[in-house]
Design a protein around this motif. Structure first.
Motif, PDB file in Angstrom:
ATOM      1  N   ASP A  93       0.818  -1.210   0.000  1.00 31.84           N
ATOM      2  CA  ASP A  93       0.000   0.000   0.000  1.00 31.84           C
ATOM      3  C   ASP A  93       0.845   1.250   0.000  1.00 31.84           C
ATOM      4  O   ASP A  93       0.435   2.298  -0.499  1.00 31.84           O
ATOM      5  CB  ASP A  93      -0.940   0.013   1.210  1.00 31.84           C
ATOM      6  N   CYS A  94       2.042   1.196   0.612  1.00 33.00           N
ATOM      7  CA  CYS A  94       2.867   2.394   0.765  1.00 33.00           C
ATOM      8  C   CYS A  94       3.778   2.630  -0.428  1.00 33.00           C
ATOM      9  O   CYS A  94       4.058   3.762  -0.772  1.00 33.00           O
ATOM     10  CB  CYS A  94       3.722   2.292   2.040  1.00 33.00           C
ATOM     11  N   ILE A  95       4.292   1.572  -1.068  1.00 36.89           N
ATOM     12  CA  ILE A  95       5.264   1.712  -2.153  1.00 36.89           C
ATOM     13  C   ILE A  95       4.539   1.551  -3.477  1.00 36.89           C
ATOM     14  O   ILE A  95       3.869   0.541  -3.701  1.00 36.89           O
ATOM     15  CB  ILE A  95       6.380   0.661  -2.029  1.00 36.89           C
ATOM     16  N   PRO A  96       4.664   2.544  -4.401  1.00 38.34           N
ATOM     17  CA  PRO A  96       3.979   2.422  -5.687  1.00 38.34           C
ATOM     18  C   PRO A  96       4.566   1.293  -6.510  1.00 38.34           C
ATOM     19  O   PRO A  96       5.752   1.005  -6.452  1.00 38.34           O
ATOM     20  CB  PRO A  96       4.220   3.783  -6.354  1.00 38.34           C
ATOM     21  N   SER A  97       3.742   0.685  -7.281  1.00 32.20           N
ATOM     22  CA  SER A  97       4.182  -0.415  -8.125  1.00 32.20           C
ATOM     23  C   SER A  97       4.928   0.114  -9.344  1.00 32.20           C
ATOM     24  O   SER A  97       4.941   1.306  -9.633  1.00 32.20           O
ATOM     25  CB  SER A  97       2.962  -1.241  -8.571  1.00 32.20           C
ATOM     26  N   LYS A  98       5.560  -0.831 -10.073  1.00 33.24           N
ATOM     27  CA  LYS A  98       6.294  -0.441 -11.269  1.00 33.24           C
ATOM     28  C   LYS A  98       5.365   0.152 -12.313  1.00 33.24           C
ATOM     29  O   LYS A  98       5.734   1.052 -13.061  1.00 33.24           O
ATOM     30  CB  LYS A  98       7.014  -1.655 -11.837  1.00 33.24           C
ATOM     31  N   THR A  99       4.149  -0.348 -12.365  1.00 32.46           N
ATOM     32  CA  THR A  99       3.190   0.188 -13.328  1.00 32.46           C
ATOM     33  C   THR A  99       2.872   1.642 -13.038  1.00 32.46           C
ATOM     34  O   THR A  99       2.773   2.476 -13.939  1.00 32.46           O
ATOM     35  CB  THR A  99       1.905  -0.650 -13.321  1.00 32.46           C
ATOM     36  N   GLU A 100       2.714   1.950 -11.716  1.00 30.88           N
ATOM     37  CA  GLU A 100       2.427   3.334 -11.340  1.00 30.88           C
ATOM     38  C   GLU A 100       3.615   4.235 -11.646  1.00 30.88           C
ATOM     39  O   GLU A 100       3.454   5.374 -12.094  1.00 30.88           O
ATOM     40  CB  GLU A 100       2.065   3.395  -9.861  1.00 30.88           C
ATOM     41  N   GLU A 101       4.837   3.749 -11.405  1.00 36.97           N
ATOM     42  CA  GLU A 101       6.010   4.553 -11.730  1.00 36.97           C
ATOM     43  C   GLU A 101       6.085   4.829 -13.227  1.00 36.97           C
ATOM     44  O   GLU A 101       6.407   5.934 -13.657  1.00 36.97           O
ATOM     45  CB  GLU A 101       7.269   3.813 -11.266  1.00 36.97           C
ATOM     46  N   LEU A 102       5.800   3.826 -14.033  1.00 34.35           N
ATOM     47  CA  LEU A 102       5.810   4.014 -15.473  1.00 34.35           C
ATOM     48  C   LEU A 102       4.764   5.020 -15.916  1.00 34.35           C
ATOM     49  O   LEU A 102       5.003   5.852 -16.792  1.00 34.35           O
ATOM     50  CB  LEU A 102       5.581   2.671 -16.161  1.00 34.35           C
ATOM     51  N   SER A 103       3.595   4.961 -15.283  1.00 30.41           N
ATOM     52  CA  SER A 103       2.534   5.904 -15.620  1.00 30.41           C
ATOM     53  C   SER A 103       2.951   7.327 -15.298  1.00 30.41           C
ATOM     54  O   SER A 103       2.670   8.270 -16.049  1.00 30.41           O
ATOM     55  CB  SER A 103       1.245   5.534 -14.877  1.00 30.41           C
ATOM     56  N   LEU A 104       3.639   7.505 -14.162  1.00 27.77           N
ATOM     57  CA  LEU A 104       4.115   8.840 -13.798  1.00 27.77           C
ATOM     58  C   LEU A 104       5.135   9.351 -14.802  1.00 27.77           C
ATOM     59  O   LEU A 104       5.120  10.532 -15.172  1.00 27.77           O
ATOM     60  CB  LEU A 104       4.711   8.806 -12.392  1.00 27.77           C
ATOM     61  N   GLU A 105       6.034   8.474 -15.252  1.00 32.30           N
ATOM     62  CA  GLU A 105       7.031   8.883 -16.229  1.00 32.30           C
ATOM     63  C   GLU A 105       6.374   9.275 -17.553  1.00 32.30           C
ATOM     64  O   GLU A 105       6.754  10.259 -18.185  1.00 32.30           O
ATOM     65  CB  GLU A 105       8.032   7.739 -16.465  1.00 32.30           C
ATOM     66  N   VAL A 106       5.383   8.507 -17.973  1.00 28.68           N
ATOM     67  CA  VAL A 106       4.683   8.819 -19.209  1.00 28.68           C
ATOM     68  C   VAL A 106       3.942  10.142 -19.093  1.00 28.68           C
ATOM     69  O   VAL A 106       3.950  10.966 -20.016  1.00 28.68           O
ATOM     70  CB  VAL A 106       3.709   7.681 -19.569  1.00 28.68           C
ATOM     71  N   GLU A 107       3.324  10.373 -17.947  1.00 27.48           N
ATOM     72  CA  GLU A 107       2.602  11.620 -17.744  1.00 27.48           C
ATOM     73  C   GLU A 107       3.554  12.818 -17.755  1.00 27.48           C
ATOM     74  O   GLU A 107       3.259  13.862 -18.335  1.00 27.48           O
ATOM     75  CB  GLU A 107       1.844  11.557 -16.418  1.00 27.48           C
ATOM     76  N   ARG A 108       4.718  12.642 -17.113  1.00 26.61           N
ATOM     77  CA  ARG A 108       5.698  13.729 -17.081  1.00 26.61           C
ATOM     78  C   ARG A 108       6.235  14.017 -18.486  1.00 26.61           C
ATOM     79  O   ARG A 108       6.408  15.164 -18.880  1.00 26.61           O
ATOM     80  CB  ARG A 108       6.843  13.369 -16.143  1.00 26.61           C
ATOM     81  N   ALA A 109       6.498  12.966 -19.242  1.00 27.11           N
ATOM     82  CA  ALA A 109       6.993  13.155 -20.603  1.00 27.11           C
ATOM     83  C   ALA A 109       5.948  13.837 -21.484  1.00 27.11           C
ATOM     84  O   ALA A 109       6.277  14.668 -22.333  1.00 27.11           O
ATOM     85  CB  ALA A 109       7.385  11.811 -21.212  1.00 27.11           C
ATOM     86  N   GLN A 110       4.677  13.492 -21.261  1.00 27.27           N
ATOM     87  CA  GLN A 110       3.614  14.121 -22.027  1.00 27.27           C
ATOM     88  C   GLN A 110       3.525  15.605 -21.724  1.00 27.27           C
ATOM     89  O   GLN A 110       3.307  16.434 -22.617  1.00 27.27           O
ATOM     90  CB  GLN A 110       2.273  13.423 -21.715  1.00 27.27           C
ATOM     91  N   GLU A 111       3.707  15.980 -20.444  1.00 28.43           N
ATOM     92  CA  GLU A 111       3.682  17.390 -20.070  1.00 28.43           C
ATOM     93  C   GLU A 111       4.831  18.151 -20.721  1.00 28.43           C
ATOM     94  O   GLU A 111       4.662  19.278 -21.200  1.00 28.43           O
ATOM     95  CB  GLU A 111       3.751  17.521 -18.545  1.00 28.43           C
ATOM     96  N   GLU A 112       6.013  17.530 -20.759  1.00 32.02           N
ATOM     97  CA  GLU A 112       7.154  18.186 -21.404  1.00 32.02           C
ATOM     98  C   GLU A 112       6.928  18.342 -22.899  1.00 32.02           C
ATOM     99  O   GLU A 112       7.291  19.354 -23.495  1.00 32.02           O
ATOM    100  CB  GLU A 112       8.427  17.383 -21.140  1.00 32.02           C
ATOM    101  N   TRP A 113       6.341  17.344 -23.515  1.00 30.49           N
ATOM    102  CA  TRP A 113       6.067  17.428 -24.951  1.00 30.49           C
ATOM    103  C   TRP A 113       5.046  18.510 -25.264  1.00 30.49           C
ATOM    104  O   TRP A 113       5.162  19.241 -26.237  1.00 30.49           O
ATOM    105  CB  TRP A 113       5.584  16.083 -25.458  1.00 30.49           C
TER     106      TRP A 113
END
Length: 421
Positions: A93-113
């Protein structure tokens, strides 16, 4: 986050040690900050034989301190949590999963684009290079264009008064023949025209000059620092053409499009790129046009124009001959850009006083170069050439003699590489 887990055994109160048995676990957990919402987890079950019900107080420290007479349970060892799978569930519950980390990276990259500027696609027609234009075709454009406005502002001759007018009439050069006045005035009118982005012919002239000097096939942008590569002073060539108008660009076009004098143009351009003796090629070319216009206005070219019955061709040759004189002086005397002002003044004075010598030097230079070129050696050998090749050489030389036909006598739709007739 605070949590507590334990067993309550009534026999332990009597000081008896009881081994840990499988039974019901009572857990009170308070999590805060997980997914931004507080969570309370509590589970209470029936105790096994000999055990009393477990009572827990939520949100309290698990250190045995009493509150309202009820003792808090002490924390269980981590091994017990591992056995019951509680630590794993809490950590998940406390540590985000790899899927969530990937989603954050994709969201950040989309904002930069999205923050980048939108790139407009280049139309396919803009990727096709423009067709090079000859000097004759560009001249026909101005002959078939209404130049009534620029013609009103020209000054084709110097206005002399008093003794200067008498001396010029008695001892000066002959007047230009009346049949050549219209041709002369057209040149001064072109000198009053500015570079127009809306005129396709203007843009073709500009692109042809750039591509010929740099030996590239693709067109370049209208504005940009690349124009400094061919000797303009800034990002817009139009700013350097204010002194001579479009005629300065026409002379440069003639210099690079005539196959006989193109090698000379490239020699001068190569010298302009010298690490020590460099100079802005296009700006220097515009200065040669300025000197040629002054010579025409002061009527020092009238005698040669009357002899050849041409003005455009004489002015072109005088422009090239003056540029050749500057090139030889600059190269042999190792001049640098710091000498440009003095050199230009010297070249202008010599050219105006010796127009016939300027033209003779150019003719001798071209003959000498032609005789030493590899192509000339082949053509001079009777066994390797034929009559057709000899005629081709003569045709090229005679083709430079351009006959003026008068303004607006050609239909506006006339196009192509036709010679003036």
């Amino acid at each position: 986050m605070t949590w507590s887990i334990g067993w309550v055994d009534s026999r332990r109160k009597a000081g008896q040690r009881t081994p840990v048995m499988d039974g019901v676990v009572a857990v009170a957990v308070h999590t805060e900050g997980l997914n931004c919402f507080p969570q309370d987890c509590k589970y209470t079950g029936e105790p096994p034989n000999g055990l009393s019900r477990c009572t827990t107080i939520q949100n309290g420290p698990a250190n045995g301190i009493k509150e309202n007479g009820n003792p808090y349970l002490k924390a269980a060892p981590l091994s017990a949590l591992k056995q019951n799978g509680l630590l794993q569930s809490l950590a998940a519950d406390c540590i985000p999963s790899k899927t969530e980390e990937l989603s954050l990276e994709v969201e950040r990259a989309q904002e930069e684009w999205d923050a980048l500027e939108i790139i407009q696609p280049v139309p396919a027609e803009d990727l096709i290079p423009s067709t090079p234009i000859s000097f004759n075709e560009a001249l026909q454009h101005f002959q078939t264009t209404d130049l009534g406005g620029p013609l009103k502002n020209i000054q084709p001759t110097l206005h002399r008064t008093g003794f200067s007018a008498i001396a010029h009439f008695l001892f000066g050069p002959p007047r230009l023949h009346k049949d050549l006045v219209e041709e002369r005035d057209l040149l001064f009118a072109i000198g009053q025209c500015s570079l127009d982005n809306g005129q396709a012919v203007h843009m073709r002239v500009l692109q042809t000059v750039y591509r010929k000097l740099t030996c590239t096939r693709a067109d370049c942008p209208r504005y940009g620092p690349h124009w400094e590569n061919v000797g303009f002073q800034g990002t817009d060539p139009a700013t350097d053409l204010r002194g001579t108008g479009f005629l300065g660009l026409m002379h440069c076009l003639y210099f690079v499009m005539d196959p006989e004098i193109l090698p000379l143009a490239r020699d001068i351009y190569k010298l302009s790129q010298h690490p020590v003796q460099n100079f802005p090629f296009s700006v220097m070319s515009i200065n040669m046009t300025r000197i040629a216009l002054h010579a025409l206005r002061e009527e020092v070219l009238s005698k040669e124009c009357n002899r050849r019955q041409q003005v455009v061709a004489v002015l072109n040759d005088f422009y090239v001959g003056t540029f050749l004189h500057l090139y030889q002086l600059w190269k042999t005397q190792r001049k640098t850009i710091s000498d440009s002002g003095h050199v230009l003044k010297e070249v202008e004075m010599f050219a105006k006083k010796n127009p016939k010598q300027i033209l003779k030097r150019l003719e001798g230079y071209l003959k000498e170069r032609h005789s030493t070129s590899p192509d000339a050696l082949i053509h001079n050998n009777p066994s390797s050439g034929d009559a057709g090749s000899q005629i081709g050489i003569q045709g090229t030389k005679e083709g430079k003699e351009m006959n003026f036909i008068g303004v607006c006598e050609l239909p506006p739709e006339t196009e192509g590489e036709a010679r003036l007739i």
